[in-house]
Design a protein around this motif. Structure first.
Motif, mmCIF file in Angstrom:
data_model
loop_
_atom_site.group_PDB
_atom_site.id
_atom_site.type_symbol
_atom_site.label_atom_id
_atom_site.label_comp_id
_atom_site.label_asym_id
_atom_site.label_seq_id
_atom_site.Cartn_x
_atom_site.Cartn_y
_atom_site.Cartn_z
ATOM 1 N N ALA A 80 -4.415 6.008 5.300
ATOM 2 C CA ALA A 80 -5.634 6.367 4.839
ATOM 3 C C ALA A 80 -6.261 6.923 6.088
ATOM 4 O O ALA A 80 -6.155 6.501 7.232
ATOM 5 C CB ALA A 80 -6.343 5.096 4.386
ATOM 6 N N ASP A 81 -7.313 7.722 5.924
ATOM 7 C CA ASP A 81 -8.085 8.312 7.004
ATOM 8 C C ASP A 81 -9.324 7.231 7.315
ATOM 9 O O ASP A 81 -9.980 6.645 6.451
ATOM 10 C CB ASP A 81 -8.766 9.654 6.485
ATOM 11 N N PRO A 82 -9.225 6.625 8.611
ATOM 12 C CA PRO A 82 -10.200 5.624 8.779
ATOM 13 C C PRO A 82 -11.637 6.023 8.709
ATOM 14 O O PRO A 82 -12.400 5.102 8.349
ATOM 15 C CB PRO A 82 -9.810 5.282 10.372
ATOM 16 N N LYS A 83 -12.000 7.282 9.122
ATOM 17 C CA LYS A 83 -13.231 7.470 8.764
ATOM 18 C C LYS A 83 -13.717 7.458 7.282
ATOM 19 O O LYS A 83 -14.734 7.100 7.145
ATOM 20 C CB LYS A 83 -13.478 9.004 9.513
ATOM 21 N N GLU A 84 -12.722 8.088 6.495
ATOM 22 C CA GLU A 84 -13.022 7.850 5.208
ATOM 23 C C GLU A 84 -13.413 6.360 4.639
ATOM 24 O O GLU A 84 -14.321 6.247 3.849
ATOM 25 C CB GLU A 84 -12.017 9.131 4.421
ATOM 26 N N VAL A 85 -12.452 5.468 4.992
ATOM 27 C CA VAL A 85 -12.490 4.113 4.746
ATOM 28 C C VAL A 85 -13.702 3.576 5.081
ATOM 29 O O VAL A 85 -14.545 2.834 4.420
ATOM 30 C CB VAL A 85 -11.312 3.428 5.447
ATOM 31 N N ARG A 87 -16.517 5.228 5.423
ATOM 32 C CA ARG A 87 -17.606 5.666 4.776
ATOM 33 C C ARG A 87 -17.805 5.298 3.389
ATOM 34 O O ARG A 87 -18.875 4.909 2.800
ATOM 35 C CB ARG A 87 -17.223 7.295 4.505
ATOM 36 N N GLN A 88 -16.603 4.831 2.835
ATOM 37 C CA GLN A 88 -16.221 4.080 1.418
ATOM 38 C C GLN A 88 -17.109 2.677 1.598
ATOM 39 O O GLN A 88 -17.660 2.419 0.775
ATOM 40 C CB GLN A 88 -15.146 4.150 1.005
ATOM 41 N N GLY A 93 -21.745 -0.930 0.668
ATOM 42 C CA GLY A 93 -22.415 -1.862 1.194
ATOM 43 C C GLY A 93 -23.905 -1.642 0.667
ATOM 44 O O GLY A 93 -25.016 -2.452 0.455
ATOM 45 N N LYS A 94 -24.333 -0.022 0.681
ATOM 46 C CA LYS A 94 -25.497 0.252 0.359
ATOM 47 C C LYS A 94 -26.112 -0.048 -1.280
ATOM 48 O O LYS A 94 -26.957 -0.612 -1.771
ATOM 49 C CB LYS A 94 -25.730 1.744 0.340
ATOM 50 N N VAL A 95 -24.741 0.246 -1.856
ATOM 51 C CA VAL A 95 -24.782 -0.285 -3.528
ATOM 52 C C VAL A 95 -25.189 -1.648 -3.804
ATOM 53 O O VAL A 95 -26.041 -2.190 -4.320
ATOM 54 C CB VAL A 95 -23.693 0.020 -4.379
ATOM 55 N N LEU A 96 -24.560 -2.604 -3.003
ATOM 56 C CA LEU A 96 -24.701 -4.154 -2.983
ATOM 57 C C LEU A 96 -25.948 -4.514 -2.442
ATOM 58 O O LEU A 96 -26.745 -5.259 -3.330
ATOM 59 C CB LEU A 96 -23.611 -4.794 -2.199
ATOM 60 N N LYS A 97 -26.655 -3.873 -1.432
ATOM 61 C CA LYS A 97 -28.052 -4.108 -0.976
ATOM 62 C C LYS A 97 -28.873 -3.777 -2.167
ATOM 63 O O LYS A 97 -30.040 -4.391 -2.009
ATOM 64 C CB LYS A 97 -28.045 -3.546 0.168
#
Length: 107
Positions: A80-85, A87-88, A93-97
């Motif tokens: 997996a691309d570390p940058k994409e992970v 971002r996800q 985190g934004k959804v949980l907040k």
């Protein structure tokens, strides 16, 4: 100066790692060490045109001349691309907040 060097070649899989210790002629390259290790025959998925090589976690070219006690590492492609992970994770985190129902209030 000795005409022989001692090197290791390492290849790691998720479930195990193979480290081959050998003696080569001084002036041997990283590619020559990998070829002499027998790991290419043991793991046919290794392709020196695609897999990167390193010496003690530092990327090197296949024609890098090795020194005594170097460890050549054969790197696998990232799953997996570390940058994409990241971002996800940030998006989750934004959804949980925004939902906010799971967190207890501060005392």
């Amino acid at each position: 100066m000795s005409d022989k060097i001692h090197v290791q070649v390492a290849y790691a899989l998720p479930e195990r790692q193979d480290i081959v210790t050998m003696e080569l002629a001084a002036g041997a390259t990283a590619q020559q060490a990998v070829e002499a290790s027998g790991l290419l025959q043991k793991y046919p998925d290794i392709d020196l045109a695609k897999n990167k090589l390193g010496v003690f976690s530092k990327l090197v070219k296949a024609d890098q001349v090795l020194r005594d006690r170097d460890r050549v590492e054969i790197y696998r492609a990232l799953i997996a691309d570390p940058k994409e992970v990241r971002r996800q994770r940030a998006a989750e985190g934004k959804v949980l907040k925004k939902g906010g129902g799971d967190a207890e209030p501060a005392a």
